[in-house]
Design an enzyme around this catalytic site. Sequence first.
Site, mmCIF file in Angstrom:
data_model
loop_
_atom_site.group_PDB
_atom_site.id
_atom_site.type_symbol
_atom_site.label_atom_id
_atom_site.label_comp_id
_atom_site.label_asym_id
_atom_site.label_seq_id
_atom_site.Cartn_x
_atom_site.Cartn_y
_atom_site.Cartn_z
ATOM 1 N N LYS A 197 0.839 -1.199 0.000
ATOM 2 C CA LYS A 197 0.000 0.000 0.000
ATOM 3 C C LYS A 197 0.880 1.257 0.000
ATOM 4 C CE LYS A 197 -3.505 2.425 2.660
ATOM 5 N NZ LYS A 197 -4.425 2.443 3.784
ATOM 6 N N GLU B 161 10.450 -4.873 4.586
ATOM 7 C CA GLU B 161 10.480 -6.305 4.232
ATOM 8 C C GLU B 161 10.175 -6.497 2.752
ATOM 9 O OE1 GLU B 161 8.943 -4.978 6.832
ATOM 10 O OE2 GLU B 161 8.790 -6.363 8.523
ATOM 11 N N GLY C 195 -5.001 -1.538 4.839
ATOM 12 C CA GLY C 195 -4.200 -2.674 4.364
ATOM 13 C C GLY C 195 -4.867 -4.008 4.657
ATOM 14 N N ARG C 196 -5.377 -4.171 5.874
ATOM 15 C CA ARG C 196 -5.950 -5.474 6.258
ATOM 16 C C ARG C 196 -7.365 -5.660 5.722
ATOM 17 N NH1 ARG C 196 -4.655 -2.204 10.323
ATOM 18 N NH2 ARG C 196 -6.261 -1.305 11.662
ATOM 19 N N GLU D 116 -5.020 -6.262 14.726
ATOM 20 C CA GLU D 116 -4.447 -4.973 14.326
ATOM 21 C C GLU D 116 -5.534 -3.883 14.371
ATOM 22 O OE1 GLU D 116 -2.566 -4.067 10.345
ATOM 23 O OE2 GLU D 116 -0.731 -4.543 11.406
ATOM 24 N N HIS E 183 -6.336 -32.862 17.918
ATOM 25 C CA HIS E 183 -5.233 -33.695 18.405
ATOM 26 C C HIS E 183 -4.095 -32.840 18.928
ATOM 27 C CE1 HIS E 183 -7.109 -37.399 16.937
ATOM 28 N NE2 HIS E 183 -7.602 -36.613 16.000
ATOM 29 N N LYS F 76 9.410 -0.994 14.084
ATOM 30 C CA LYS F 76 10.014 -0.662 12.778
ATOM 31 C C LYS F 76 11.143 0.352 12.969
ATOM 32 C CE LYS F 76 5.740 -0.976 10.041
ATOM 33 N NZ LYS F 76 4.801 -0.252 9.202
HETATM 34 O O1 F6P Z 1 3.178 -2.866 9.723
HETATM 35 C C1 F6P Z 1 1.830 -3.087 9.622
HETATM 36 C C2 F6P Z 1 1.344 -2.740 8.257
HETATM 37 O O2 F6P Z 1 1.321 -1.366 8.099
HETATM 38 C C3 F6P Z 1 -0.008 -3.355 8.001
HETATM 39 O O3 F6P Z 1 -1.040 -2.611 8.491
HETATM 40 C C4 F6P Z 1 0.018 -3.502 6.527
HETATM 41 O O4 F6P Z 1 -0.975 -4.386 6.080
HETATM 42 C C5 F6P Z 1 1.419 -4.002 6.317
HETATM 43 O O5 F6P Z 1 2.182 -3.272 7.244
HETATM 44 C C6 F6P Z 1 1.975 -3.837 4.943
HETATM 45 O O6 F6P Z 1 1.977 -2.492 4.540
HETATM 46 P P1 F6P Z 1 2.164 -2.095 3.045
HETATM 47 O O7 F6P Z 1 1.051 -2.683 2.256
HETATM 48 O O8 F6P Z 1 2.148 -0.599 3.023
HETATM 49 O O9 F6P Z 1 3.488 -2.637 2.571
#
Ligand code: F6P
Length: 548
Positions: free
Chosen positions: A207, A213, A268-269, A354, A385, A513
């Site tokens: 987003k 990452e 995002g979620r 979240e 189980h 972060k």
């Molecule tokens: O760190 C949490 C977050 O901001 C989430 O809310 C989001 O879904 C995820 O990181 C990934 O963010 P992006 O889509 O901006 O890479």
Amino acid sequence: MSADKLTASWEELDQLGAEVSGKLNLRRAFADDPARFERYGAALNDLFVDYSKNLITDDVMAALGRLAKAANVEEWRDRMFAGDKINVTENRAVLHTALRNLDGGAIEVDGEDVMPAVKEVLARLKAFAARVHSGAWKGHTGKKITDVVNIGIGGSDLGPVMVNEALRPFHIDGIRCHFVSNVDGAHIVDTLKDLNAETTLFIIASKTFTTDETLTNAYSARDWLIKVLGDESAVAKHFVAVSTALDKVAAFGIDTDNAFGFWDWVGGRYSLWSAIGLPIILAVGYDKFEELLRGAQSMDNHFKTAPVETNIPMILALIGVWYRNVLGASSQAILPYDQHLSRLPAYLQQADMESNGKSVTRDGKAIAYETGPIIWGEPGTNGQHAFYQLIHQGTELIPVDFIVAANALHPLANHHDKLVSNCLAQAEALMRGKTEEEVRAELAGSDLSPAEIDVLAPQKVFAGNKPSTMILYKQLDPFTLGRLVAMYEHKIFVQGIIWNVNSYDQWGVELGKQLAKELLPMVEGREDAGSRDASTAGLIKRLHGLRG
Ligand code: F6P
């Protein structure tokens, strides 16, 4: 919100909590009331929610309904659907529902109808997927794409991962989707190991297009591709992007013609319905993706129009509040009896935790009550189980959602009957338990001595009275999956309103972060860690020692 009415509702619920705790016996309640099942059921066509095995009475449900009214849930709901900026800390609308408003009218944000742009992106996604599927889109060496690697994390990963798995029976032949999220290099190395660069397409999904990452994985994928194909210009045919920050996509080197946008009013979620769903479209085809959207839209319409008493997301949310705030449950288990829903609990962990893992109100005041529960779970029967022991005989109150389809989408009917029987059996066992009397009657026929029976009998007693909700539907197709996910989204929304938190920000992810950025040069050995706390500094020193 009327503070007086809210206070009165909570007081009423606390009182009912004291009456119900330890006194409501579900086994007896079913025996005394043959209509309990009919009374505590809600349906949206074939999707049926049986909430009769919960620790509730008519008085409890009525009081929860009054709580929803006092918290103005319906007014907030209407504001969300109308595009009001209810995400106050980020000054944004919350409009994932617009993404599936396929047959609805205009929805305005800042005086502008968002629907034309939503439909335009959908049309571009459809056209792009058609080109990939037909082979009209070719890789750098002229070959058809066979493998798609989505690089994203959190909301840019979990939704597509969950849906890709859930809709396995609908996968299109000849194309496979892979997902890389973790910055742990093992994830991308393991994924790329078996892939052919000539036929692999990367989707960089972020987003913000700033997530470390994702960018780290994206650069590693780019290096891999260029190394294997020996030509930097290959990137154009093997990388596309999904983001709200198209300028950053361009800066990364992806042609914005190959980028699909979405908007800041999509959390995002809550974004799997947007262009973030591109891997889903590539896996199952655009038409199935549209069925997913239509399923979500049908749940949206139900949520918008059904009265509180028959409104599925409202009912689930209110019962959740009852357990969390009145009966003291700290977690909620999600137990799908469906292998294809194996990633649903992980998806809902982000969606719920979240969103509602907050401890200040929307207007910044400290909260003195419980908010979002811990969400966890695994598919049945595997969980049986592993951890069900604790649900049955442990000391925690754990409300459970069982999720099961009447029909399998595979040919092994005998497996499905066993699966469904296990699901129903667990719900029944949790509810009815097994008394000491019943246990002793069973043991009486054994060759154990009376003394041995005295030791064993209490171990075999199930207290029962453990709550569960059963979510049953015809089959797990795209439409039903859409309904299911939207149902949980709206449940989370209702709870957020009742808890008076902003469910659409996530400031709690920021500190880690920031600190990771500060620590990186220390881990790399370029900076001294002496300024950190003794534990962090000591660990970094030890780490360097272990690296030699
Ligand atoms: O760190 C949490 C977050 O901001 C989430 O809310 C989001 O879904 C995820 O990181 C990934 O963010 P992006 O889509 O901006 O890479």
